[in-house]
Motif scaffolding. Sequence first.
Motif, PDB file in Angstrom:
ATOM      1  N   LEU A 102       0.830  -1.209   0.000  1.00 19.55           N
ATOM      2  CA  LEU A 102       0.000   0.000   0.000  1.00 19.55           C
ATOM      3  C   LEU A 102       0.862   1.257   0.000  1.00 19.55           C
ATOM      4  O   LEU A 102       0.604   2.206  -0.742  1.00 19.55           O
ATOM      5  CB  LEU A 102      -0.933   0.012   1.213  1.00 19.55           C
ATOM      6  N   ASP A 103       1.925   1.272   0.808  1.00 18.87           N
ATOM      7  CA  ASP A 103       2.812   2.436   0.864  1.00 18.87           C
ATOM      8  C   ASP A 103       3.574   2.612  -0.450  1.00 18.87           C
ATOM      9  O   ASP A 103       3.832   3.743  -0.880  1.00 18.87           O
ATOM     10  CB  ASP A 103       3.807   2.295   2.015  1.00 18.87           C
ATOM     11  N   THR A 104       3.927   1.493  -1.080  1.00 17.80           N
ATOM     12  CA  THR A 104       4.606   1.576  -2.367  1.00 17.80           C
ATOM     13  C   THR A 104       3.708   2.258  -3.395  1.00 17.80           C
ATOM     14  O   THR A 104       4.154   3.113  -4.167  1.00 17.80           O
ATOM     15  CB  THR A 104       5.004   0.181  -2.867  1.00 17.80           C
ATOM     16  N   VAL A 105       2.440   1.893  -3.404  1.00 22.51           N
ATOM     17  CA  VAL A 105       1.498   2.533  -4.327  1.00 22.51           C
ATOM     18  C   VAL A 105       1.352   4.015  -4.002  1.00 22.51           C
ATOM     19  O   VAL A 105       1.412   4.870  -4.894  1.00 22.51           O
ATOM     20  CB  VAL A 105       0.129   1.821  -4.282  1.00 22.51           C
ATOM     21  N   VAL A 106       1.202   4.348  -2.731  1.00 19.60           N
ATOM     22  CA  VAL A 106       1.074   5.753  -2.326  1.00 19.60           C
ATOM     23  C   VAL A 106       2.278   6.573  -2.775  1.00 19.60           C
ATOM     24  O   VAL A 106       2.150   7.719  -3.212  1.00 19.60           O
ATOM     25  CB  VAL A 106       0.907   5.865  -0.787  1.00 19.60           C
ATOM     26  N   THR A 118       3.590   9.115   6.677  1.00 19.99           N
ATOM     27  CA  THR A 118       2.372   8.379   6.994  1.00 19.99           C
ATOM     28  C   THR A 118       1.315   8.749   5.975  1.00 19.99           C
ATOM     29  O   THR A 118       0.955   9.932   5.865  1.00 19.99           O
ATOM     30  CB  THR A 118       1.864   8.732   8.410  1.00 19.99           C
ATOM     31  N   PRO A 119       0.842   7.795   5.185  1.00 16.99           N
ATOM     32  CA  PRO A 119      -0.137   8.123   4.144  1.00 16.99           C
ATOM     33  C   PRO A 119      -1.387   8.765   4.743  1.00 16.99           C
ATOM     34  O   PRO A 119      -1.873   8.332   5.792  1.00 16.99           O
ATOM     35  CB  PRO A 119      -0.469   6.765   3.522  1.00 16.99           C
ATOM     36  N   SER A 120      -1.880   9.792   4.088  1.00 15.88           N
ATOM     37  CA  SER A 120      -3.112  10.429   4.536  1.00 15.88           C
ATOM     38  C   SER A 120      -4.286   9.482   4.290  1.00 15.88           C
ATOM     39  O   SER A 120      -4.173   8.500   3.537  1.00 15.88           O
ATOM     40  CB  SER A 120      -3.348  11.736   3.785  1.00 15.88           C
ATOM     41  N   LYS A 121      -5.407   9.791   4.923  1.00 18.25           N
ATOM     42  CA  LYS A 121      -6.597   8.967   4.751  1.00 18.25           C
ATOM     43  C   LYS A 121      -7.018   8.939   3.284  1.00 18.25           C
ATOM     44  O   LYS A 121      -7.387   7.887   2.749  1.00 18.25           O
ATOM     45  CB  LYS A 121      -7.723   9.536   5.615  1.00 18.25           C
ATOM     46  N   ALA A 122      -6.922  10.087   2.623  1.00 19.67           N
ATOM     47  CA  ALA A 122      -7.314  10.173   1.209  1.00 19.67           C
ATOM     48  C   ALA A 122      -6.366   9.372   0.331  1.00 19.67           C
ATOM     49  O   ALA A 122      -6.792   8.677  -0.599  1.00 19.67           O
ATOM     50  CB  ALA A 122      -7.338  11.636   0.765  1.00 19.67           C
ATOM     51  N   ASP A 123      -5.051   9.457   0.643  1.00 21.76           N
ATOM     52  CA  ASP A 123      -4.071   8.700  -0.140  1.00 21.76           C
ATOM     53  C   ASP A 123      -4.268   7.205   0.034  1.00 21.76           C
ATOM     54  O   ASP A 123      -4.169   6.438  -0.928  1.00 21.76           O
ATOM     55  CB  ASP A 123      -2.649   9.085   0.284  1.00 21.76           C
ATOM     56  N   ARG A 124      -4.542   6.778   1.265  1.00 20.56           N
ATOM     57  CA  ARG A 124      -4.760   5.351   1.516  1.00 20.56           C
ATOM     58  C   ARG A 124      -6.000   4.856   0.771  1.00 20.56           C
ATOM     59  O   ARG A 124      -5.997   3.764   0.198  1.00 20.56           O
ATOM     60  CB  ARG A 124      -4.910   5.087   3.012  1.00 20.56           C
TER      61      ARG A 124
END
Length: 270
Positions: A102-106, A118-124
């Motif tokens: 998931l972080d790789t995609v973000v 830390t990915p934001s809620k929207a990014d996640r």
Amino acid sequence: MPSKSSIILEVSNLRIQRDGTVILNEVFWRVERGQHWTILGANGSGKTSLLSTLTGYLMPTAGEVAVLGQRYGESDWRELRKQIGLVSSSIRQLMADSEPALDTVVSGKYAMIDFWGTPSKADRARAMRILNQIECAYLADRPWLYLSQGERQRILIGRALMGNPRLLILDEPCAGLDPAAREHFLQFLQRLGRNKKAPTLVLVTHHVEEIMPVFSHALVIKEGHILAEGLKESVLNAEILTNAFNTPVKLTRAAGRYHLTVTGKSQSVI
């Protein structure tokens, strides 16, 4: 003549020369919206140099390059690069082993390797939608180290899609995949390319077997020159590929897929 808004990329009389060596010469090429292209050629033909020029990493010696309506030398290529998704083995080797998929995609949104925030809620939420799109939602929390090669390639496509690119370049994405993983990945590419919202795809490969039916056009490069380009059916034939690879070949096609068989000895000196 196509409208400017329908042209994804255009290369005019491109020449790349370094230290007296001509790498590419007299290259003319246009990609329009609704087309998906494959670039085919032997090792050393100039495929990588052409990609490096399109993504702004290699400066032309002469000629013009325009991508998404912006011309090289007149636009900020660092910003333009964010609109071009790139999937290659060089990126795959840079990923942190512990980074979840998931972080790789973000990280694709920020053109960042080894995402440290830390990915934001929207990014996640967007990354999860993309993971669903690339059929990898079950991998969201899995670290990079524990992904198969095929899964890694899909995650890298997801990473590229996170930036909402209009052009997605796939540089030999099947390298290192076993036959089963390669076929699963190619079927995935077919589904991706048929999506009406998919970016324009450009697949770089040595192997005609990797050219799925969704690819409409082909560009064949030999020794820095364009040998042939246009609709796939008119470009992919035994005569042109025999010339491209300096080896007599037979080309067959079934169910929209190609198969190449070498029928004679190489015409080049090894």
